[in-house]
Design a protein around this motif. Structure first.
Motif, PDB file in Angstrom:
ATOM      1  N   VAL A 293       0.833  -1.201   0.000  1.00 49.73           N
ATOM      2  CA  VAL A 293       0.000   0.000   0.000  1.00 49.73           C
ATOM      3  C   VAL A 293       0.874   1.259   0.000  1.00 49.73           C
ATOM      4  O   VAL A 293       0.632   2.199  -0.750  1.00 49.73           O
ATOM      5  CB  VAL A 293      -0.963  -0.021   1.217  1.00 49.73           C
ATOM      6  CG1 VAL A 293      -1.550   1.355   1.485  1.00 49.73           C
ATOM      7  CG2 VAL A 293      -2.078  -1.034   0.996  1.00 49.73           C
TER       8      VAL A 293
ATOM      9  N   ARG B 166       1.812   7.421  -6.263  1.00 50.60           N
ATOM     10  CA  ARG B 166       0.739   8.364  -6.588  1.00 50.60           C
ATOM     11  C   ARG B 166       0.961   9.727  -5.939  1.00 50.60           C
ATOM     12  O   ARG B 166       0.092  10.593  -5.977  1.00 50.60           O
ATOM     13  CB  ARG B 166      -0.603   7.813  -6.116  1.00 50.60           C
ATOM     14  CG  ARG B 166      -1.089   6.627  -6.921  1.00 50.60           C
ATOM     15  CD  ARG B 166      -2.220   5.922  -6.205  1.00 50.60           C
ATOM     16  NE  ARG B 166      -2.339   4.554  -6.668  1.00 50.60           N
ATOM     17  CZ  ARG B 166      -3.116   4.184  -7.688  1.00 50.60           C
ATOM     18  NH1 ARG B 166      -3.839   5.069  -8.306  1.00 50.60           N
ATOM     19  NH2 ARG B 166      -3.168   2.925  -8.072  1.00 50.60           N
TER      20      ARG B 166
ATOM     21  N   ASP C 130       2.487   1.826  -3.399  1.00 50.52           N
ATOM     22  CA  ASP C 130       1.505   2.358  -4.337  1.00 50.52           C
ATOM     23  C   ASP C 130       1.205   3.823  -4.024  1.00 50.52           C
ATOM     24  O   ASP C 130       1.118   4.659  -4.926  1.00 50.52           O
ATOM     25  CB  ASP C 130       0.222   1.521  -4.261  1.00 50.52           C
ATOM     26  CG  ASP C 130      -0.762   1.903  -5.356  1.00 50.52           C
ATOM     27  OD1 ASP C 130      -0.514   1.519  -6.514  1.00 50.52           O
ATOM     28  OD2 ASP C 130      -1.738   2.616  -5.063  1.00 50.52           O
TER      29      ASP C 130
ATOM     30  N   GLN D 104      -5.960   5.377   5.807  1.00 53.72           N
ATOM     31  CA  GLN D 104      -6.796   4.243   6.136  1.00 53.72           C
ATOM     32  C   GLN D 104      -6.555   3.093   5.171  1.00 53.72           C
ATOM     33  O   GLN D 104      -6.310   3.306   3.986  1.00 53.72           O
ATOM     34  CB  GLN D 104      -8.268   4.677   6.045  1.00 53.72           C
ATOM     35  CG  GLN D 104      -9.195   3.757   6.800  1.00 53.72           C
ATOM     36  CD  GLN D 104     -10.527   3.585   6.105  1.00 53.72           C
ATOM     37  OE1 GLN D 104     -10.589   3.510   4.879  1.00 53.72           O
ATOM     38  NE2 GLN D 104     -11.588   3.495   6.873  1.00 53.72           N
ATOM     39  N   VAL D 105      -6.608   1.894   5.704  1.00 52.94           N
ATOM     40  CA  VAL D 105      -6.489   0.701   4.882  1.00 52.94           C
ATOM     41  C   VAL D 105      -7.703  -0.164   5.176  1.00 52.94           C
ATOM     42  O   VAL D 105      -8.066  -0.360   6.343  1.00 52.94           O
ATOM     43  CB  VAL D 105      -5.204  -0.103   5.207  1.00 52.94           C
ATOM     44  CG1 VAL D 105      -5.105  -1.331   4.318  1.00 52.94           C
ATOM     45  CG2 VAL D 105      -3.961   0.760   5.053  1.00 52.94           C
ATOM     46  N   GLN D 106      -8.353  -0.615   4.111  1.00 53.74           N
ATOM     47  CA  GLN D 106      -9.515  -1.475   4.301  1.00 53.74           C
ATOM     48  C   GLN D 106      -9.204  -2.866   3.753  1.00 53.74           C
ATOM     49  O   GLN D 106      -8.809  -2.998   2.603  1.00 53.74           O
ATOM     50  CB  GLN D 106     -10.720  -0.884   3.562  1.00 53.74           C
ATOM     51  CG  GLN D 106     -12.021  -1.577   3.908  1.00 53.74           C
ATOM     52  CD  GLN D 106     -13.180  -1.062   3.067  1.00 53.74           C
ATOM     53  OE1 GLN D 106     -13.160  -1.175   1.844  1.00 53.74           O
ATOM     54  NE2 GLN D 106     -14.185  -0.507   3.707  1.00 53.74           N
TER      55      GLN D 106
ATOM     56  N   ARG E 184      -8.060  -9.910   1.204  1.00 54.56           N
ATOM     57  CA  ARG E 184      -7.421  -8.960   0.291  1.00 54.56           C
ATOM     58  C   ARG E 184      -7.583  -7.525   0.775  1.00 54.56           C
ATOM     59  O   ARG E 184      -8.432  -7.212   1.599  1.00 54.56           O
ATOM     60  CB  ARG E 184      -7.984  -9.111  -1.121  1.00 54.56           C
ATOM     61  CG  ARG E 184      -9.425  -8.683  -1.267  1.00 54.56           C
ATOM     62  CD  ARG E 184      -9.766  -8.315  -2.708  1.00 54.56           C
ATOM     63  NE  ARG E 184     -11.060  -7.670  -2.754  1.00 54.56           N
ATOM     64  CZ  ARG E 184     -12.206  -8.310  -2.960  1.00 54.56           C
ATOM     65  NH1 ARG E 184     -12.214  -9.601  -3.176  1.00 54.56           N
ATOM     66  NH2 ARG E 184     -13.343  -7.648  -2.965  1.00 54.56           N
ATOM     67  N   VAL E 185      -6.748  -6.670   0.212  1.00 51.99           N
ATOM     68  CA  VAL E 185      -6.873  -5.241   0.467  1.00 51.99           C
ATOM     69  C   VAL E 185      -7.960  -4.740  -0.465  1.00 51.99           C
ATOM     70  O   VAL E 185      -7.874  -4.924  -1.671  1.00 51.99           O
ATOM     71  CB  VAL E 185      -5.554  -4.497   0.172  1.00 51.99           C
ATOM     72  CG1 VAL E 185      -5.736  -2.996   0.388  1.00 51.99           C
ATOM     73  CG2 VAL E 185      -4.439  -5.023   1.048  1.00 51.99           C
ATOM     74  N   GLU E 186      -8.991  -4.163   0.107  1.00 49.72           N
ATOM     75  CA  GLU E 186     -10.084  -3.653  -0.708  1.00 49.72           C
ATOM     76  C   GLU E 186      -9.758  -2.249  -1.213  1.00 49.72           C
ATOM     77  O   GLU E 186      -9.954  -1.950  -2.382  1.00 49.72           O
ATOM     78  CB  GLU E 186     -11.377  -3.640   0.131  1.00 49.72           C
ATOM     79  CG  GLU E 186     -12.588  -3.065  -0.572  1.00 49.72           C
ATOM     80  CD  GLU E 186     -13.126  -3.943  -1.683  1.00 49.72           C
ATOM     81  OE1 GLU E 186     -12.501  -4.972  -1.995  1.00 49.72           O
ATOM     82  OE2 GLU E 186     -14.169  -3.601  -2.250  1.00 49.72           O
ATOM     83  N   SER E 187      -9.251  -1.428  -0.335  1.00 52.06           N
ATOM     84  CA  SER E 187      -8.914  -0.064  -0.727  1.00 52.06           C
ATOM     85  C   SER E 187      -8.014   0.563   0.327  1.00 52.06           C
ATOM     86  O   SER E 187      -7.849   0.013   1.415  1.00 52.06           O
ATOM     87  CB  SER E 187     -10.186   0.778  -0.849  1.00 52.06           C
ATOM     88  OG  SER E 187     -10.802   0.902   0.408  1.00 52.06           O
ATOM     89  N   TYR E 188      -7.469   1.694  -0.017  1.00 56.10           N
ATOM     90  CA  TYR E 188      -6.762   2.472   1.004  1.00 56.10           C
ATOM     91  C   TYR E 188      -6.951   3.932   0.666  1.00 56.10           C
ATOM     92  O   TYR E 188      -7.341   4.293  -0.447  1.00 56.10           O
ATOM     93  CB  TYR E 188      -5.280   2.098   1.055  1.00 56.10           C
ATOM     94  CG  TYR E 188      -4.433   2.676  -0.038  1.00 56.10           C
ATOM     95  CD1 TYR E 188      -3.892   3.964   0.063  1.00 56.10           C
ATOM     96  CD2 TYR E 188      -4.184   1.953  -1.203  1.00 56.10           C
ATOM     97  CE1 TYR E 188      -3.131   4.496  -0.966  1.00 56.10           C
ATOM     98  CE2 TYR E 188      -3.430   2.481  -2.231  1.00 56.10           C
ATOM     99  CZ  TYR E 188      -2.896   3.752  -2.107  1.00 56.10           C
ATOM    100  OH  TYR E 188      -2.164   4.282  -3.131  1.00 56.10           O
ATOM    101  N   GLU E 189      -6.713   4.752   1.648  1.00 52.35           N
ATOM    102  CA  GLU E 189      -6.871   6.175   1.454  1.00 52.35           C
ATOM    103  C   GLU E 189      -5.543   6.850   1.755  1.00 52.35           C
ATOM    104  O   GLU E 189      -5.008   6.703   2.855  1.00 52.35           O
ATOM    105  CB  GLU E 189      -7.944   6.685   2.414  1.00 52.35           C
ATOM    106  CG  GLU E 189      -8.701   7.888   1.926  1.00 52.35           C
ATOM    107  CD  GLU E 189      -9.728   8.344   2.968  1.00 52.35           C
ATOM    108  OE1 GLU E 189      -9.790   9.542   3.227  1.00 52.35           O
ATOM    109  OE2 GLU E 189     -10.424   7.469   3.532  1.00 52.35           O
TER     110      GLU E 189
END
Ligand code: ZN
Length: 121
Positions: free
Chosen positions: A14, A21, A17, A28-30, A109-114
């Protein structure tokens, strides 16, 4: 406790990545954790808190972990009844046959992160 190494890898991925960017923090990590994924949410959370304290990757003291639980679902391939199994292999409660296909519950799995910039909160 393999949650420690899983969480380490998640934070590394994460963060890598996020850096690419242009982010400077990971807010946050989901992650999605299936009930039959062999990953313990409590241990995962403990690992996250540990790495957060260590400022691993782009984590800081305000970074949050959100764990979304995925229930296990098995569909009987004989009568198509769907049920929540206790284990990977389970008898269909409707027809009693052992012909179930696990259709959810194994996800990890990692769904998303902010990510965000340093000054934003
Ligand atoms: Zn059945």
């Amino acid at each position: 406790m393999h949650e420690m190494s899983l969480m380490y890898e998640i934070i590394q991925l994460v963060s890598k990545d996020a850096i690419s960017r242009g982010f400077r923090r990971v807010k946050q990590v989901q992650v999605i954790v299936g009930d039959l994924s062999n990953v313990l949410p409590d241990a995962l959370e403990a690992a996250f808190f540990y790495f957060r304290k260590e400022n691993l990757g782009l984590l800081d003291e305000y970074s949050q972990l959100e764990i979304v639980r995925e229930k296990a679902t098995t569909q009987c391939q004989t009568c198509l009844h769907e049920f929540e199994p206790d284990f990977r292999i389970a008898l269909c409660p409707k027809c009693g046959l052992l012909n179930g296909l696990l259709i959810s519950g194994e996800t990890f799995r990692v769904e998303s992160y902010e990510g965000c910039d340093v000054f934003e909160n």
